[in-house]
Structure formats: structure tokens, C-alpha cells
Write a protein that holds these residues in place. Structure first.
Motif, short mmCIF file in Angstrom:
data_model
loop_
_atom_site.label_atom_id
_atom_site.label_comp_id
_atom_site.label_asym_id
_atom_site.label_seq_id
_atom_site.Cartn_x
_atom_site.Cartn_y
_atom_site.Cartn_z
N LEU B 30 37.92 -3.87 44.90
CA LEU B 30 36.83 -4.62 44.26
C LEU B 30 37.41 -5.72 43.37
O LEU B 30 36.90 -6.85 43.36
CB LEU B 30 35.95 -3.68 43.42
CG LEU B 30 35.10 -2.65 44.18
CD1 LEU B 30 34.33 -1.76 43.20
CD2 LEU B 30 34.13 -3.33 45.13
N THR B 64 30.77 -5.41 42.42
CA THR B 64 30.64 -3.95 42.39
C THR B 64 29.34 -3.50 43.05
O THR B 64 29.30 -2.47 43.72
CB THR B 64 30.71 -3.43 40.93
OG1 THR B 64 31.89 -3.97 40.31
CG2 THR B 64 30.78 -1.92 40.89
N GLY B 68 30.78 -2.40 46.41
CA GLY B 68 31.09 -1.03 45.99
C GLY B 68 30.12 -0.03 46.59
O GLY B 68 30.11 1.14 46.19
N CYS B 236 35.29 -2.97 36.95
CA CYS B 236 34.56 -2.53 38.15
C CYS B 236 34.36 -1.01 38.16
O CYS B 236 33.36 -0.52 38.69
CB CYS B 236 35.31 -2.96 39.42
SG CYS B 236 35.34 -4.75 39.62
N HIS B 240 30.81 0.53 38.43
CA HIS B 240 30.52 1.41 39.56
C HIS B 240 29.91 2.72 39.08
O HIS B 240 28.92 3.21 39.65
CB HIS B 240 31.80 1.66 40.36
CG HIS B 240 31.59 2.50 41.58
ND1 HIS B 240 30.83 2.09 42.65
CD2 HIS B 240 32.02 3.76 41.88
CE1 HIS B 240 30.80 3.03 43.57
NE2 HIS B 240 31.52 4.06 43.12
#
Lengths: 315, 297
Positions: B30, B64, B68, B236, B240
């Protein structure tokens, strides 16, 4: 041609809401939003269809954004408020959230211009036609009786664009039959070759009264009700009015940008040069309020004043 | 640099990329993607101008979300009915959104070169709904939260599971309509609505503290009936986790994620400097320094 009858209707907003209620019972996708504004007919809607009614509070900006979001989510959305608040207070939300994304949300604005006559300038929607017709994709309806108000429900359910429907308060004689076909956008309510009187909303009744009065002076007036102010079937409207000797527009709206402006623009664009008088609310009358008839006299759009104006013009 | 499709992280290969488990997400990946997106933003802004620092501010948030597995989204079918919706309420973050959508393949990556603020312009200085993958027209502030609240309510009415993510600026929260929407969302229990504030503490000409009273910011949202969480908007991993928690939460309230960010993040001489909101990269020296800062690829 409309039916002429002296039968009195119910209030336009009640007619609209009753019709919508009947449709919403069968169609759960219909959602009705209000900003803390009610009506007896709405009480029944709220009681029977609570999942389809949202009181969004006195937050007009959010009211319109939420309405747009619901429409993005596939709902058939109606937003109900006093005309002045649903047009001015959230104008940018109307432009961006509804019109730029062309979402089929119907705005029901109750009480155009001086309908809330004694409530002062905050409640006078004196410029709703001008500002709402300036919005791309927005359709404008301005019915003159309760049958037409109810018929607009069907139009709005079919619509793929936003609609602003201005509904007057109070009861008016019925000019139209139930389930009237509204595709034309205007109606010639009375034929006459001497002068063409064009009006919209409650002022249509005033136009009929004026025409009857002019008859006493052997002046034959044509009366045209423009109930859809946008879009207008320009070609057909022109074919109806272009043979008039002169045209007068009467409206309860500021002189800037309302019905008179619309007619003037249509004539100019078509190179039709007919004598035209526009009777409307002058620019300086923001703080005028009181009984509606009194205001009309002050503005010069009561029956006597308009007849006098026309008689002087005839000489 | 020319724009080419980047493939270093799990590509969003349709709805599948969504809902990755915490353990599966590649945080380093990421971070690498965020760096690529920042390079793409710089390239766009060198070429035609644009809101560079506002976009750099929330790149990590956007990456993200989109890479993600936190946004249930199908790049091949951006109109997919059950997708999660992302609303860029701060429309002046357009370059970040365009870079991500192009990189995801929602529209041709060549558009960044040829159609952003120039030529047969399809990508404007603020996003509009006609652009593939863009949910709402934005640019005027204070619209996104109410729009997202409306669609969240429609989803609730229809028992649909998709989530709405709205990204707002902190200065945007001086719009009254934001707080109208905040009241509405909590009243209606819109727990499918997740707002993220890019809390970079700068408006368009000054620091927010110099012209408004946002603080205590988190408490304000709490008092309006929202769940709140604060995280580092450039981390990130933290982002996340915040998104994963949002999805798995059993709260009945809407969620506000306050992401602490730095406006202009990644290019130190632009960072935290209010004057850069509308400035363009015009001097060769600035362009060189910016490229060096991002380790130009």
C-alpha cells in the motif's frame, strides 16, 4: 379545452398529497420528505406509510442533498415545503445535487408569491419562477386547480428529471377534469380576438374574471393558462397567440424573470412583434404585505386595475 | 514520466479484492502504491496545474480504501449496484481520485495525460458524476455528507449491505450543511455511513485555527451522535484497521474517522504551507525538488 364549472375543488396541496398517497401505498419505492411542514392530508400519509415519510427537520440544504442521495439509491423522491424555503434556502443543492446530476426528485413548493400574504417577505416566494427556471433540467409546473395538481403526480412519477411544482393555498373553482392530459403545457381556456391574457397558477382565475369583465365593454379576450412554465411547447403556444392583436401577461411574481419574461422571450426569439404588457410585482415591493387582495390592488394585478389598464391601452 | 498501469499491489480485480482479511493486506505494498499515486498526481499538476497539496494530503487514505480491500468495488463494472460508494466531498482532491480510478482501470490511464484540464477535457478541476467511477459531482463543499446520508438511508430501506465512505476536508466542516447532515445521519442510525475527515488543519488561504473553532473537533462529532476514531492519516496500517473495524462494528451509529494528515504530504517544501493550496508548480527548480522528494519514477 378545459371544462368550465363552478364546482369548488379541495386545496391543491391536499389534492396532490392524496393522489400521491394512493400511489405510494402501492409503490413502496416512493419516499416523501418534509422539512417540518405538514398538512391534514399529510397526517394520513404519515400515519399509514411511516416508512415512506421522513421529516428531515428544518435543514433545507441537507433536505435536498438527502433527497438526491435517496434518488441515487433508486427511490422516487418527493420533497415538500413552503415555496420560499424549498427554492431559495437550498438553491445550490438544487443546482448541484439535483440538476447537475439530473435526478428525478419532485419538489412541492406550497404558497407561491403572496399566498402567505400576511406572513411577510420571508414567506413570499416572489421570485420562484425566475430562479427555478434558470436551473438546467428543472421542469416547472404551476397548476390552477386541484384536479391539475393531482394530475401532476402522474407526470412526476414518469419524469426522468427534477420537477418544481408550485401549489397555491386555498380552494379554487375547477377548470380541469380529473386525470387531465398535461402534455400540451398550456390551455386556451377562452377564445377571443381582441386581446390575449396569459396567466399561470391562481392568477388564471383572475384572468377569467377579467375576460368576463371586458366582455361588458365588448372586448373579446382570449385566456391562456400556461401551467407548465418549463419546458414550454413554444411552437404550439406561438401558433395560439400570434394572431392576437395584443398580449397582456398577469402574474403574482416579480417582473424579473417570470411569466411575462417567458412570453417576451418566446415572442422575441420567434421574431413575432406583438404589443405586450407585463403586469407583475414591481422591483421595489419586497416589504409589502397584508391581505392578498390588498397587495394585488397595490401591485395593480387585481381585476379592476387590470381591466382599467386594458381599457386605457385600447384607447 | 508517462502514465502506465501500475501493478505492484493486489490489483482490484473486481469485487474480489474487497474484504481482504487483516492478515492478508500488504501494508508495504500500500505504501508503495501511495508513492506511485503521488507521482501520478505530481505529473498531472506539472502538466496542467491542479490542486496538488489537497490531493497529496489524502493519498494514503484513498489507497488504503481502494487497494487495501476496504472498498467493495468492481473496477470493471463501476456501476455495480451493490458496490460500496466512495464520495469525494472535497472535490478539490480530484487529482488523487483520478489517479486511483485510472490506475484501477476504470477509465483509460491516457486520460490523465490528455484529458485532465485540457484538450477534450473529460477530467475537470473538480470531479463530476459523468466520469466513470465518480459517484457525485463535487467542488462546492458541504454536499457529500448529505448525499451519502440519503443513499445510506435508501440502502437501509432496501436492506442492502453496501457501505458509503465520504471524504471531507476539515475546513469543509465550517459549512453548516455538514452539521445538518451530521444531525440527520445519527438520528436515522446510518451505521452504513463512514465519514473520513482529512484533518490537515489548513483551508485554502490559512490554518483552520486562525479562522474557525473546529476544536474540540472529535468531541463535536461525538456530541452529534457519531462514533468517532482518530488515526494517523498517512499510516496505511492504522487506516486499514480503522476501515476494518468500521465494517465489522456492531454500532448503530454513523462513524467518523478523523485522519490526521499533512497538507502536501510527500513534498516537504509544500507541506503544511497554506499558500500552496492554489499555487501551481511553475518554476523548474520547484518541479525538480518535487520530483526528488517523491523519488520520481
Amino acid at each position: 379545452m378545459a371544462v368550465e364549472t363552478k364546482a369548488y375543488s379541495i386545496d391543491m396541496r391536499d389534492a396532490f398529497i392524496k393522489e400521491l398517497y394512493a400511489r405510494a401505498k402501492a409503490e413502496p419505492n416512493i419516499v416523501f420528505l418534509s422539512n417540518e411542514y405538514g398538512a391534514p392530508s399529510l397526517d394520513i400519509f404519515r400515519r399509514d406509510l411511516p416508512k415512506q415519510f421522513i421529516n428531515a427537520g428544518i435543514s433545507e440544504q441537507n433536505l435536498i442533498s438527502v433527497a438526491a442521495g435517496l434518488a441515487l439509491g433508486g427511490k422516487k423522491v418527493y420533497v415538500y415545503s413552503i415555496a420560499s424555503f424549498i427554492t431559495l434556502r437550498c438553491y445550490e443543492q438544487l443546482k448541484i445535487d439535483l440538476c447537475s446530476m439530473n435526478l428525478p426528485v419532485t419538489l412541492i413548493g406550497v404558497g407561491p408569491c403572496y399566498a402567505y400574504s400576511v406572513d411577510g417577505p420571508t414567506h413570499h416566494a416572489t421570485e420562484d419562477i425566475a430562479i427555478m427556471r434558470a436551473l438546467a433540467n428543472m421542469q416547472l409546473y404551476s397548476p390552477a386547480d386541484s384536479n391539475m395538481a393531482a394530475a401532476i403526480v402522474d407526470v412526476s412519477l414518469q419524469s426522468t428529471t427534477p420537477i418544481y411544482c408550485r401549489l397555491d393555498k386555498g380552494k379554487y373553482p375547477l377548470l380541469y377534469k380529473q386525470n387531465e392530459d398535461l402534455s400540451a403545457g398550456f390551455t386556451v381556456l377562452k377564445e377571443g380576438e381582441d386581446i390575449c391574457i396569459i396567466a399561470t397558477g391562481m392568477m388564471v382565475h383572475r384572468a377569467i374574471e377579467i375576460a368576463e369583465e371586458l366582455n361588458k365593454y365588448s372586448i373579446k379576450a382570449q385566456v391562456v393558462d400556461v401551467y407548465r412554465l418549463k419546458p414550454i411547447d413554444t411552437r404550439n403556444l406561438l401558433s395560439v397567440v400570434r394572431n392576437a392583436k395584443k398580449i397582456i401577461t398577469i402574474e403574482e411574481h416579480t417582473i424579473h424573470g417570470g411569466l411575462g419574461s417567458i412570453i417576451s422571450e418566446i415572442l422575441t426569439d420567434a421574431n413575432v412583434f406583438l404589443p405586450l404588457k407585463r403586469l407583475a410585482v414591481p422591483d421595489e415591493l419586497l416589504y409589502t404585505y397584508g391581505m392578498r387582495e390588498n397587495i394585488h390592488r397595490e401591485v395593480g394585478i387585481d381585476t379592476d386595475s387590470v381591466v382599467k389598464t386594458i381599457l386605457e391601452w385600447e384607447q | 514520466m508517462t502514465f502506465t498501469k501500475q501493478t505492484s499491489v493486489e490489483q482490484n480485480n473486481g469485487a474480489m479484492s474487497a474484504l481482504l482479511r487483516k492478515s492478508q493486506v500488504d501494508i508495504a505494498g500500500l505504501e508503495h502504491k501511495a508513492k506511485q499515486i503521488r507521482n501520478m498526481i505530481l505529473q498531472m499538476c506539472i502538466s496542467t496545474g491542479g490542486h496538488i497539496v489537497s490531493s497529496l494530503s489524502f493519498v494514503d487514505i484513498l489507497v488504503t480504501l481502494y487497494y487495501g480491500g476496504n472498498l467493495n468495488f468492481d473496477a470493471n463494472n463501476p456501476e455495480w449496484e451493490d458496490r460500496d460508494r466512495f464520495f469525494l466531498s472535497k472535490g478539490h482532491g480530484e487529482t488523487a481520485l483520478y489517479a486511483v480510478l485510472a490506475d484501477q482501470g476504470v477509465f483509460p490511464i491516457s486520460w490523465l495525460d490528455t484529458r485532465y484540464r485540457k484538450g477534450d477535457c473529460r477530467l475537470g478541476g473538480h470531479p463530476d458524476k459523468e466520469i466513470p467511477g465518480v459517484e457525485i459531482t463535487s467542488g462546492s463543499l458541504g454536499h457529500g455528507l448529505g448525499l451519502a446520508a440519503g443513499i445510506s438511508l435508501a440502502a437501509k430501506m432496501d436492506n442492502k449491505a453496501h457501505l458509503q465512505f465520504v471524504l471531507m476536508g476539515d475546513a469543509e466542516c465550517t459549512e453548516g450543511s455538514v452539521w445538518e447532515a451530521a444531525l440527520f445521519a445519527s438520528k436515522h442510525g446510518l451505521n452504513n455511513l463512514i465519514a473520513i475527515v482529512d484533518r490537515n488543519r489548513i483551508g485554502s488561504i490559512d490554518f483552520t485555527k486562525n479562522f474557525t473553532s473546529l476544536e474540540p473537533f472529535c468531541e463535536k462529532w461525538k456530541s452529534f451522535g457519531w462514533e468517532t476514531t482518530v488515526c494517523d492519516g498517512h499510516d496505511c496500517k492504522q487506516l486499514h484497521e480503522a476501515f476494518q473495524n468500521a465494517r465489522s462494528s456492531d454500532t448503530s451509529l454513523p462513524l467518523m474517522i478523523i485522519a490526521e494528515t499533512i497538507k502536501g504530504k510527500g513534498i516537504p517544501f509544500m507541506e503544511n504551507d497554506p499558500t500552496w493550496h492554489v499555487r501551481s508548480l511553475s518554476s523548474e527548480e520547484d518541479i525538480k525538488r518535487a520530483k526528488e522528494a517523491l523519488r520520481w519514477q
